[in-house]
Design a protein around this motif. Structure first.
Motif, mmCIF file in Angstrom:
data_model
loop_
_atom_site.group_PDB
_atom_site.id
_atom_site.type_symbol
_atom_site.label_atom_id
_atom_site.label_comp_id
_atom_site.label_asym_id
_atom_site.label_seq_id
_atom_site.Cartn_x
_atom_site.Cartn_y
_atom_site.Cartn_z
ATOM 1 N N PRO A 167 -83.767 -41.250 23.180
ATOM 2 C CA PRO A 167 -83.409 -40.447 24.007
ATOM 3 C C PRO A 167 -82.174 -40.457 24.423
ATOM 4 O O PRO A 167 -81.636 -39.429 25.158
ATOM 5 C CB PRO A 167 -84.677 -40.328 25.375
ATOM 6 C CG PRO A 167 -85.742 -41.347 24.780
ATOM 7 C CD PRO A 167 -85.131 -42.038 23.641
ATOM 8 N N THR A 172 -92.218 -34.752 24.835
ATOM 9 C CA THR A 172 -91.097 -34.752 23.910
ATOM 10 C C THR A 172 -90.562 -36.114 24.340
ATOM 11 O O THR A 172 -90.970 -36.755 25.122
ATOM 12 C CB THR A 172 -90.172 -33.616 24.468
ATOM 13 O OG1 THR A 172 -89.845 -33.716 25.892
ATOM 14 C CG2 THR A 172 -90.879 -32.145 24.297
ATOM 15 N N TYR A 173 -89.291 -36.507 23.338
ATOM 16 C CA TYR A 173 -88.782 -37.586 23.608
ATOM 17 C C TYR A 173 -88.330 -37.977 24.730
ATOM 18 O O TYR A 173 -88.051 -39.191 25.273
ATOM 19 C CB TYR A 173 -87.695 -37.496 22.623
ATOM 20 C CG TYR A 173 -87.735 -37.017 21.222
ATOM 21 C CD1 TYR A 173 -88.716 -38.008 20.398
ATOM 22 C CD2 TYR A 173 -87.342 -36.131 20.456
ATOM 23 C CE1 TYR A 173 -89.016 -37.670 19.169
ATOM 24 C CE2 TYR A 173 -87.356 -35.894 19.081
ATOM 25 C CZ TYR A 173 -88.356 -36.640 18.489
ATOM 26 O OH TYR A 173 -88.598 -36.388 17.158
ATOM 27 N N GLY A 209 -85.580 -45.721 16.999
ATOM 28 C CA GLY A 209 -85.934 -44.548 16.517
ATOM 29 C C GLY A 209 -85.639 -44.290 15.178
ATOM 30 O O GLY A 209 -86.022 -43.206 14.542
ATOM 31 N N HIS A 232 -88.567 -43.263 12.745
ATOM 32 C CA HIS A 232 -89.186 -41.910 12.832
ATOM 33 C C HIS A 232 -88.882 -40.850 12.076
ATOM 34 O O HIS A 232 -89.549 -39.834 11.568
ATOM 35 C CB HIS A 232 -88.844 -41.445 14.497
ATOM 36 C CG HIS A 232 -89.302 -40.223 15.037
ATOM 37 N ND1 HIS A 232 -90.571 -40.305 15.393
ATOM 38 C CD2 HIS A 232 -89.121 -39.096 15.270
ATOM 39 C CE1 HIS A 232 -91.136 -39.198 15.839
ATOM 40 N NE2 HIS A 232 -89.980 -38.311 15.701
ATOM 41 N N THR A 273 -83.078 -37.169 20.345
ATOM 42 C CA THR A 273 -83.672 -37.975 19.356
ATOM 43 C C THR A 273 -84.818 -38.926 19.549
ATOM 44 O O THR A 273 -84.981 -38.766 21.003
ATOM 45 C CB THR A 273 -82.565 -38.598 18.424
ATOM 46 O OG1 THR A 273 -82.279 -39.924 19.443
ATOM 47 C CG2 THR A 273 -81.348 -37.978 18.117
ATOM 48 N N ARG A 274 -85.465 -39.686 18.773
ATOM 49 C CA ARG A 274 -86.368 -40.547 19.204
ATOM 50 C C ARG A 274 -85.914 -41.477 20.101
ATOM 51 O O ARG A 274 -86.675 -42.092 20.984
ATOM 52 C CB ARG A 274 -87.022 -41.036 17.806
ATOM 53 C CG ARG A 274 -88.231 -41.874 18.193
ATOM 54 C CD ARG A 274 -89.409 -41.430 18.862
ATOM 55 N NE ARG A 274 -90.463 -42.177 19.071
ATOM 56 C CZ ARG A 274 -90.810 -42.951 20.211
ATOM 57 N NH1 ARG A 274 -89.570 -42.926 20.980
ATOM 58 N NH2 ARG A 274 -91.803 -43.606 20.311
#
Length: 433
Positions: free
Chosen positions: A100, A162-163, A348, A351, A97-98
């Motif tokens: 990590p 990427t995250y 996150g 997001h 996910t946002r």
């Protein structure tokens, strides 16, 4: 009063269940018609592809020779499948996910490692390209949805973006258009490879690309919008002015564009508000494009961002769907995963959410229009045009029926229930030439 309470409870209960189960395939009761899944069983597989001898932006310095490396990309591929051949339990994705440190378990409708449908049909290709940062699951709701309707969908994990692999922005600025084209090449090659499960399945000559944020930045470039020469050459953008390879003034730029891209779907494309395109640059876009944005977007901008691109791409047929009062997350991200919402650390969370709009509702609306748009431009389905030719402001449409049949006064958006197009605006412009 009882009926109103029941509706409120249904919406609340659906939201709770969606959050708990992390469903990416939820269709709300008020979703527009084409948000519903199609007739095909959905298969999904994860592939790794390698582009040899790509310029290594992160290890190249100004004035030195360009370093090169083998650039590895992971892609998630959804496709029409044979429902009797799944090797593993389907409908589940382990997604970074946002934040990590948090892994979310997403649940959908696809069957992992199922064999493709055996009907000797080549399906149009759609490529999904996430933002900075993001990953291949961010628009998984759209990947599954389109595959159920007869598309092969390839969603990219863009290396360095990427995250859990977030590197200097210069890599994304240079690599994003190249990654999108490389995935199209790879999918076309898989379709010709007798050893690939995709053999004979992909019609890459009819390709659509969906780009969100930095994915939209790369997409606009691949549609013919070369970057501004001055911005691309700036020393702060990339070493050795590498981004100039994608600029309007580079004589090789247009030669490398992929004519197989027949339609673009740009969601909150970033860059216009930072000077990456001038009027002359945007005039180079000739590929039909559907733009999607929130008019409160403070990342990509609206009037000086997405809407300016829409207005400036004068030589292309284009649409702009605006979510009134929505921000940068309009349409694209899947709903906030429970692993973040239930965590004391909410890093996150923003997001995946919007302060005004429900994420599932935005997903449903985006999937509806992506279906209509790609059906029209990639499948030549003329009936799909009627879903796009609507009264520009949804609030101005008139919903009028007699005994369940729309009468002559009816001007409401096709596929939308009464009152459900309020807050939306869809504009359409034809090319000048």
């Amino acid at each position: 009063m009882v009926r109103i309470f029941a509706v409120i409870f249904f919406v609340f209960f659906t939201s709770v269940v969606t959050a708990r189960d992390n469903r990416i395939d939820t269709i709300r009761y008020d979703a527009p018609e084409l948000a519903n899944f199609g007739k095909h069983t959905i298969g999904v597989r994860t592939l790794t592809i390698i582009d040899p001898n790509r310029i290594d932006v992160l290890n190249t310095s100004n004035g030195s020779a360009n370093a090169v490396y083998d650039r590895k990309l992971t892609i998630e591929v959804w496709y029409p499948a044979d429902p009797t051949t799944a090797q593993d339990a389907g409908g589940e994705y382990k997604a970074i996910t946002r934040n990590p440190a948090v892994i979310a378990t997403l649940r959908g409708s696809a069957l992992r490692n199922a064999d493709p449908a055996t009907n000797n049909v080549r399906y149009p290709l759609v490529v999904l390209s996430h933002g900075y940062p993001g990953n291949r699951y961010l628009m998984s709701h759209l990947g599954e949805n389109l595959a159920s309707k007869g598309y092969v969908v390839a969603s990219i994990d863009h290396a360095d973006s990427t995250y859990d692999d977030l590197q200097a922005f210069s890599s994304t600025l240079y690599n994003r258009p190249l990654d999108q084209r490389f995935v199209i090449d790879s999918m076309a090659n898989f379709s010709e490879d007798t050893n690939s499960f995709l053999h004979g399945l992909v019609n890459a000559n009819m390709t659509g690309v969906v780009g969100y944020s930095m994915g939209g930045y790369g997409l606009v470039n691949n549609l013919g919008g070369g970057y501004s020469d001055a911005v691309a050459a700036a020393a702060t953008i990339s070493p050795n002015a590498l981004v100039s390879a994608h600029s309007t003034g580079n004589p090789d730029y247009r030669k490398k564009l992929d004519s197989r891209i027949k339609a673009g779907f740009a969601i909150a494309p970033w860059g216009m508000n930072f000077g990456f395109w001038s009027a002359n640059d945007l005039a180079g876009i000739t590929v039909p494009t559907f733009y999607l944005a929130g008019d409160a977007d403070d990342i990509a901008g609206y009037e000086n961002g997405v809407r300016a691109i829409f207005k400036g791409a004068i030589n292309s047929e284009r649409y702009l769907l605006t979510f009134k009062n929505a921000g940068h997350n309009a349409g694209a991200p899947y709903p906030l995963p429970n692993e973040i919402s239930s965590n004391e650390d909410k890093t996150g969370a923003s997001h995946y959410t919007d302060p005004v709009w429900d994420t599932v509702r935005m997903n449903n609306i985006m999937d509806h229009f992506a279906t209509a748009y790609f059906n029209h431009y990639l499948k030549d389905d003329q009936q799909s045009q009627s879903y796009l030719d609507v009264v520009p402001d949804g609030a101005d449409g008139v919903y009028s029926e007699q005994n369940g049949i729309m009468d002559d006064k009816h001007t409401y958006w096709k596929g939308f229930g009464s009152g459900t197009a309020v807050g939306l605006k869809l504009e359409h412009l034809q090319p000048l030439q």
